[in-house]
Design an enzyme around this catalytic site. Sequence first.
Site, short mmCIF file in Angstrom:
data_model
loop_
_atom_site.label_atom_id
_atom_site.label_comp_id
_atom_site.label_asym_id
_atom_site.label_seq_id
_atom_site.Cartn_x
_atom_site.Cartn_y
_atom_site.Cartn_z
N HIS A 116 80.66 11.86 47.87
CA HIS A 116 80.08 11.01 46.83
C HIS A 116 79.23 9.92 47.47
O HIS A 116 79.46 9.52 48.61
CB HIS A 116 81.17 10.37 45.96
CG HIS A 116 82.22 9.63 46.74
ND1 HIS A 116 83.26 10.28 47.37
CD2 HIS A 116 82.37 8.31 47.02
CE1 HIS A 116 84.01 9.39 47.98
NE2 HIS A 116 83.50 8.18 47.80
N GLN A 139 86.66 6.42 53.79
CA GLN A 139 86.66 7.36 52.66
C GLN A 139 88.07 7.51 52.10
O GLN A 139 89.03 7.73 52.84
CB GLN A 139 86.13 8.73 53.12
CG GLN A 139 85.95 9.71 51.97
CD GLN A 139 85.32 11.03 52.42
OE1 GLN A 139 85.09 11.26 53.61
NE2 GLN A 139 85.06 11.91 51.47
N ASN A 193 80.77 6.95 52.40
CA ASN A 193 81.84 6.79 53.38
C ASN A 193 82.29 8.16 53.86
O ASN A 193 82.52 9.06 53.06
CB ASN A 193 83.01 6.04 52.76
CG ASN A 193 82.64 4.63 52.35
OD1 ASN A 193 81.89 3.96 53.05
ND2 ASN A 193 83.14 4.18 51.22
N ASP A 223 82.12 3.37 38.88
CA ASP A 223 83.31 3.24 39.71
C ASP A 223 84.38 2.48 38.92
O ASP A 223 84.09 1.51 38.23
CB ASP A 223 82.97 2.50 41.02
CG ASP A 223 84.06 2.67 42.06
OD1 ASP A 223 83.81 3.37 43.06
OD2 ASP A 223 85.16 2.11 41.87
N ILE A 224 85.61 2.93 39.07
CA ILE A 224 86.71 2.32 38.31
C ILE A 224 87.03 0.90 38.81
O ILE A 224 87.60 0.10 38.06
CB ILE A 224 87.95 3.25 38.37
CG1 ILE A 224 88.88 3.00 37.20
CG2 ILE A 224 88.68 3.14 39.70
CD1 ILE A 224 89.92 4.09 37.01
P1 AMP Z 1 85.49 5.97 48.99
O1 AMP Z 1 86.18 7.32 49.04
O2 AMP Z 1 86.17 4.92 49.82
O3 AMP Z 1 84.02 6.07 49.30
O4 AMP Z 1 85.57 5.41 47.51
C1 AMP Z 1 86.14 6.07 46.43
C2 AMP Z 1 85.80 5.29 45.20
O5 AMP Z 1 86.27 6.00 44.07
C3 AMP Z 1 86.41 3.89 45.12
O6 AMP Z 1 85.36 2.93 45.01
C4 AMP Z 1 87.28 3.94 43.87
O7 AMP Z 1 87.27 2.73 43.16
C5 AMP Z 1 86.64 5.06 43.09
N1 AMP Z 1 87.52 5.75 42.14
C6 AMP Z 1 88.74 6.25 42.37
N2 AMP Z 1 89.23 6.85 41.27
C7 AMP Z 1 88.26 6.74 40.32
C8 AMP Z 1 88.15 7.15 38.97
N3 AMP Z 1 89.14 7.82 38.34
N4 AMP Z 1 87.02 6.88 38.29
C9 AMP Z 1 86.02 6.19 38.90
N5 AMP Z 1 86.06 5.78 40.18
C10 AMP Z 1 87.17 6.04 40.88
#
Ligand code: AMP
Length: 128
Positions: free
Chosen positions: A105, A99, A92, A34-35
Amino acid sequence: MSAYDRNNVFARILRGELPCKKVYEDEFALAFHDIHPLAPVHVLVIPKGEYVSQADFCAQASDALVVGFWRAVARVANELGLEAEGYRIVANHGPNGGQLVFHFHVHVFGGRPMSHRMGNMPRPGQQE
Ligand code: AMP
């Protein structure tokens, strides 16, 4: 929930248009860091296919993909050395689930004890 957006960030990572810190890949799934990590280990596992959410994935994906994906989640946790100490998986779903990226994911958190505030996970970038 709205239709799948082929330009979401994880679709672009899957197509190789955006970089990721890959930790695992097979025919069913891709896993990468995760970024904005919320734990010493915070990895995302995504299925190879166009699924908005957990509900969409379970309704639309083939049995082979559902099984292959969840086996990949377990394998990622194992290969990251998380099994002995334990880890948390989170998916999520939709606005109330928090989400942000609408390609299904699973988050894999590990490397420290998790709190039990499971209904109140922090937003990306926030401390728990
Ligand atoms: P969620 O949709 O809330 O379950 O979480 C989306 C996740 O994606 C978050 O924890 C972000 O930090 C992560 N995220 C968003 N863009 C990137 C990326 N380019 N590379 C890695 N993780 C990412």
